[in-house]
Design a protein around this motif. Structure first.
Motif, PDB file in Angstrom:
ATOM      1  N   ARG A   1      -2.352  -0.174  -5.499  1.00 52.14           N
ATOM      2  CA  ARG A   1      -1.082  -0.843  -5.776  1.00 52.14           C
ATOM      3  C   ARG A   1       0.033  -0.009  -5.178  1.00 52.14           C
ATOM      4  O   ARG A   1      -0.089   1.212  -5.039  1.00 52.14           O
ATOM      5  N   ARG A   2       1.081  -0.690  -4.779  1.00 53.61           N
ATOM      6  CA  ARG A   2       2.255   0.032  -4.283  1.00 53.61           C
ATOM      7  C   ARG A   2       2.891   0.782  -5.452  1.00 53.61           C
ATOM      8  O   ARG A   2       2.760   0.379  -6.613  1.00 53.61           O
ATOM      9  N   ARG A   3       3.594   1.838  -5.142  1.00 58.03           N
ATOM     10  CA  ARG A   3       4.210   2.633  -6.209  1.00 58.03           C
ATOM     11  C   ARG A   3       5.296   1.856  -6.950  1.00 58.03           C
ATOM     12  O   ARG A   3       5.616   2.185  -8.095  1.00 58.03           O
ATOM     13  N   ASP A   4       5.842   0.814  -6.308  1.00 57.72           N
ATOM     14  CA  ASP A   4       6.841   0.000  -6.997  1.00 57.72           C
ATOM     15  C   ASP A   4       6.246  -1.268  -7.603  1.00 57.72           C
ATOM     16  O   ASP A   4       6.970  -2.103  -8.140  1.00 57.72           O
ATOM     17  N   ASP A   5       4.909  -1.433  -7.530  1.00 54.97           N
ATOM     18  CA  ASP A   5       4.253  -2.570  -8.177  1.00 54.97           C
ATOM     19  C   ASP A   5       4.213  -2.359  -9.689  1.00 54.97           C
ATOM     20  O   ASP A   5       4.172  -1.221 -10.167  1.00 54.97           O
ATOM     21  N   PRO A   6       4.186  -3.445 -10.458  1.00 54.68           N
ATOM     22  CA  PRO A   6       4.009  -3.292 -11.908  1.00 54.68           C
ATOM     23  C   PRO A   6       2.595  -2.818 -12.229  1.00 54.68           C
ATOM     24  O   PRO A   6       1.661  -3.002 -11.438  1.00 54.68           O
TER      25      PRO A   6
ATOM     26  N   GLY B   1      -1.010  -2.901 -13.479  1.00 51.81           N
ATOM     27  CA  GLY B   1      -1.918  -4.043 -13.472  1.00 51.81           C
ATOM     28  C   GLY B   1      -2.011  -4.734 -12.134  1.00 51.81           C
ATOM     29  O   GLY B   1      -2.932  -5.535 -11.911  1.00 51.81           O
ATOM     30  N   ALA B   2      -1.074  -4.455 -11.236  1.00 50.48           N
ATOM     31  CA  ALA B   2      -1.166  -5.037  -9.886  1.00 50.48           C
ATOM     32  C   ALA B   2      -2.370  -4.440  -9.165  1.00 50.48           C
ATOM     33  O   ALA B   2      -2.711  -3.275  -9.353  1.00 50.48           O
ATOM     34  N   ARG B   3      -2.992  -5.231  -8.333  1.00 49.77           N
ATOM     35  CA  ARG B   3      -4.182  -4.775  -7.598  1.00 49.77           C
ATOM     36  C   ARG B   3      -4.208  -5.461  -6.243  1.00 49.77           C
ATOM     37  O   ARG B   3      -4.175  -6.685  -6.155  1.00 49.77           O
ATOM     38  N   ARG B   4      -4.264  -4.674  -5.208  1.00 46.99           N
ATOM     39  CA  ARG B   4      -4.337  -5.170  -3.842  1.00 46.99           C
ATOM     40  C   ARG B   4      -5.556  -4.577  -3.155  1.00 46.99           C
ATOM     41  O   ARG B   4      -6.123  -3.578  -3.613  1.00 46.99           O
ATOM     42  N   VAL B   5      -5.949  -5.185  -2.057  1.00 46.86           N
ATOM     43  CA  VAL B   5      -7.068  -4.683  -1.253  1.00 46.86           C
ATOM     44  C   VAL B   5      -6.562  -4.385   0.141  1.00 46.86           C
ATOM     45  O   VAL B   5      -5.773  -5.165   0.710  1.00 46.86           O
ATOM     46  N   GLY B   6      -6.975  -3.254   0.697  1.00 50.32           N
ATOM     47  CA  GLY B   6      -6.494  -2.868   2.007  1.00 50.32           C
ATOM     48  C   GLY B   6      -7.570  -2.276   2.889  1.00 50.32           C
ATOM     49  O   GLY B   6      -8.590  -1.767   2.410  1.00 50.32           O
ATOM     50  N   LEU B   7      -7.327  -2.348   4.183  1.00 52.61           N
ATOM     51  CA  LEU B   7      -8.173  -1.720   5.194  1.00 52.61           C
ATOM     52  C   LEU B   7      -7.656  -0.309   5.434  1.00 52.61           C
ATOM     53  O   LEU B   7      -6.472  -0.116   5.721  1.00 52.61           O
ATOM     54  N   VAL B   8      -8.522   0.682   5.316  1.00 52.57           N
ATOM     55  CA  VAL B   8      -8.131   2.074   5.518  1.00 52.57           C
ATOM     56  C   VAL B   8      -8.428   2.452   6.965  1.00 52.57           C
ATOM     57  O   VAL B   8      -9.559   2.315   7.441  1.00 52.57           O
ATOM     58  N   VAL B   9      -7.414   2.927   7.657  1.00 50.52           N
ATOM     59  CA  VAL B   9      -7.579   3.358   9.049  1.00 50.52           C
ATOM     60  C   VAL B   9      -6.961   4.746   9.193  1.00 50.52           C
ATOM     61  O   VAL B   9      -6.152   5.182   8.373  1.00 50.52           O
ATOM     62  N   GLY B  10      -7.362   5.436  10.254  1.00 47.96           N
ATOM     63  CA  GLY B  10      -6.799   6.754  10.504  1.00 47.96           C
ATOM     64  C   GLY B  10      -7.855   7.828  10.523  1.00 47.96           C
ATOM     65  O   GLY B  10      -9.055   7.567  10.402  1.00 47.96           O
ATOM     66  N   ASP B  11      -7.399   9.080  10.677  1.00 46.34           N
ATOM     67  CA  ASP B  11      -8.327  10.195  10.859  1.00 46.34           C
ATOM     68  C   ASP B  11      -8.791  10.743   9.520  1.00 46.34           C
ATOM     69  O   ASP B  11      -8.415  10.270   8.457  1.00 46.34           O
ATOM     70  N   ASP B  12      -9.635  11.773   9.607  1.00 43.65           N
ATOM     71  CA  ASP B  12     -10.227  12.375   8.426  1.00 43.65           C
ATOM     72  C   ASP B  12      -9.527  13.658   8.020  1.00 43.65           C
ATOM     73  O   ASP B  12     -10.154  14.569   7.489  1.00 43.65           O
TER      74      ASP B  12
ATOM     75  N   PRO C   1      -4.476 -10.279   2.481  1.00 45.83           N
ATOM     76  CA  PRO C   1      -3.711 -11.219   1.652  1.00 45.83           C
ATOM     77  C   PRO C   1      -3.901 -10.932   0.168  1.00 45.83           C
ATOM     78  O   PRO C   1      -4.942 -10.418  -0.263  1.00 45.83           O
ATOM     79  N   ASP C   2      -2.901 -11.272  -0.631  1.00 43.55           N
ATOM     80  CA  ASP C   2      -2.869 -10.883  -2.037  1.00 43.55           C
ATOM     81  C   ASP C   2      -4.054 -11.398  -2.852  1.00 43.55           C
ATOM     82  O   ASP C   2      -4.404 -10.798  -3.868  1.00 43.55           O
ATOM     83  N   ASP C   3      -4.654 -12.503  -2.457  1.00 42.38           N
ATOM     84  CA  ASP C   3      -5.754 -13.054  -3.252  1.00 42.38           C
ATOM     85  C   ASP C   3      -7.121 -12.526  -2.812  1.00 42.38           C
ATOM     86  O   ASP C   3      -8.160 -13.034  -3.243  1.00 42.38           O
ATOM     87  N   THR C   4      -7.156 -11.489  -1.991  1.00 39.34           N
ATOM     88  CA  THR C   4      -8.427 -10.959  -1.480  1.00 39.34           C
ATOM     89  C   THR C   4      -9.165 -10.209  -2.584  1.00 39.34           C
ATOM     90  O   THR C   4      -8.584  -9.386  -3.299  1.00 39.34           O
ATOM     91  N   ASP C   5     -10.451 -10.489  -2.721  1.00 39.14           N
ATOM     92  CA  ASP C   5     -11.320  -9.789  -3.668  1.00 39.14           C
ATOM     93  C   ASP C   5     -12.210  -8.827  -2.883  1.00 39.14           C
ATOM     94  O   ASP C   5     -12.886  -9.233  -1.928  1.00 39.14           O
ATOM     95  N   LEU C   6     -12.237  -7.563  -3.274  1.00 36.07           N
ATOM     96  CA  LEU C   6     -12.960  -6.561  -2.487  1.00 36.07           C
ATOM     97  C   LEU C   6     -14.461  -6.835  -2.458  1.00 36.07           C
ATOM     98  O   LEU C   6     -15.101  -6.711  -1.406  1.00 36.07           O
ATOM     99  N   VAL C   7     -15.056  -7.198  -3.574  1.00 39.79           N
ATOM    100  CA  VAL C   7     -16.502  -7.454  -3.601  1.00 39.79           C
ATOM    101  C   VAL C   7     -16.845  -8.663  -2.744  1.00 39.79           C
ATOM    102  O   VAL C   7     -17.845  -8.657  -2.002  1.00 39.79           O
ATOM    103  N   GLU C   8     -16.022  -9.722  -2.813  1.00 43.47           N
ATOM    104  CA  GLU C   8     -16.271 -10.888  -1.971  1.00 43.47           C
ATOM    105  C   GLU C   8     -16.122 -10.540  -0.497  1.00 43.47           C
ATOM    106  O   GLU C   8     -16.862 -11.064   0.354  1.00 43.47           O
ATOM    107  N   LEU C   9     -15.204  -9.646  -0.180  1.00 45.28           N
ATOM    108  CA  LEU C   9     -15.028  -9.203   1.201  1.00 45.28           C
ATOM    109  C   LEU C   9     -16.262  -8.443   1.681  1.00 45.28           C
ATOM    110  O   LEU C   9     -16.714  -8.611   2.816  1.00 45.28           O
TER     111      LEU C   9
END
Length: 336
Positions: free
Chosen positions: A7-12, A14-25, A38-46
């Motif tokens: 969740r973004r730091r300014d999200d309430p 209970g908010a939950r988002r799914v994101g693609l992680v990119v970048g180095d180690d 998109p906001d309705d994305t479910d990680l397990v379904e993805l």
């Protein structure tokens, strides 16, 4: 592909988002970005989606604006529908058994992979503070790999089970060893010795990312390390598991359902807990965890989780002892 819940730091709350992680180690994570789906994305379904469809969705996400890790709070990748924790590292079993005065792993350990059910609602995020649990003076960590199941299976072969694994992450199975030991003298548990926190994260790595990390028997071969307050205290390799993850899922599904959204864990690797060292050393060396300690776990290609132990602000009720009964006429009866 690395997929995170956040969740973004300014999200309430209970908010939950799914994101693609990119970048180095880079160890500080500053080289990483999270690109939201998109906001309705479910990680397990993805994870369960057709690979080509998932790649297309990831490409779309990557074209959008990314967020620095510092701008988000990483959440547990999944809130599991169930959790099972296995006991697959022979050397860890050996050390723990020697701590109980036994010569090594019991013969029964080799027959089949045993597991315990965990408390799925106790999962915590990869960088969350962990409250010191009550009633313990032997607080411990356990370094493990966890697999996230993305398809329902029952009576699955190992090959079918492999197709049901959506990805892998790091897991810390926090344990109150003195509470656990007392419970298990009654041949049950552990229960209150483990149900207060289990950390998973920092994200889920899909199996295709790890195809080049398998040994000749098909086992994942990843370096596993744990530090306390930046001091290395244990290391192992996941290839030392006695069973592969597909064998674990297959076994769990014998005459039973393993459902999408379940987490199945390897059990503790050798050197991945203080209790194993206590068993080998014959003393509480290294010492149990204390408030203020920081435990950091890294698994090659999967990432790092890091948690600080803090005082709990909760007030817990006292434990009620059993109502005792006395022997009357050779059998138990109600006490006077």
């Amino acid at each position: 592909m690395r997929l995170a819940a956040f969740r973004r730091r300014d999200d309430p709350d209970g908010a939950r988002r799914v994101g693609l992680v990119v970048g180095d180690d880079s160890s500080d994570g500053l080289g990483r970005w999270i690109h939201p789906f998109p906001d309705d994305t479910d990680l397990v379904e993805l994870l369960a989606a057709d690979p080509a469809e998932r790649e297309a969705l990831a490409d779309l996400a990557a074209q959008g604006d990314g967020l620095r890790l510092a701008a988000v709070i990483l959440l547990p990748p999944v809130y599991p529908v169930a959790m099972r924790d296995f006991l697959t590292f022979e050397a860890h079993v050996d050390g723990m058994e020697r701590g109980h005065g036994n010569p090594g792993p019991p013969a029964e350990w080799y027959d089949a992979p045993v597991f315990l059910f965990m408390a799925p609602h106790a999962v915590t995020g990869p960088y969350d503070d962990i409250a010191m649990p009550p009633d313990t003076e032997r607080f411990d960590f356990e370094l493990e790999i966890a697999a996230i199941v993305c398809r329902d299976v029952c009576d699955a072969t190992p090959e079918q089970a492999l197709a049901a694994i959506g990805g892998y992450c790091v897991m810390n199975d926090w344990s109150a060893r003195d509470v656990q030991s007392k419970e298990m003298t009654l041949k049950l548990g552990p229960s209150k010795g483990k149900d207060f926190a289990t950390t998973i994260g920092p994200w889920v790595v899909t199996p295709d990312e790890l195809d080049d990390c398998r040994d000749e028997d098909g086992f994942l071969d990843l370096k596993m390390t744990v530090k306390v307050n930046d001091e290395p205290v244990g290391a192992d390799r996941s290839a030392h598991m006695g069973w592969s993850f597909e064998q674990l899922v297959s076994h769990a599904s014998r005459a039973s359902w393993v459902k999408a959204g379940e987490v199945l864990a390897s059990g503790t690797c050798s050197g991945g807990s203080l209790a194993e060292a206590w068993g080998r050393n014959g003393s509480l060396t290294p010492p149990p965890l204390q408030v203020g300690d920081v435990v950091e776990m890294t698994i090659e290609r999967l990432g790092t989780i890091r948690n600080r132990i803090v005082e709990t602000g909760d007030v817990v009720a006292p434990v009620a002892p059993a109502r005792r009964r006395t022997a009357v006429g050779g059998r138990l009866g109600a006490s006077a």
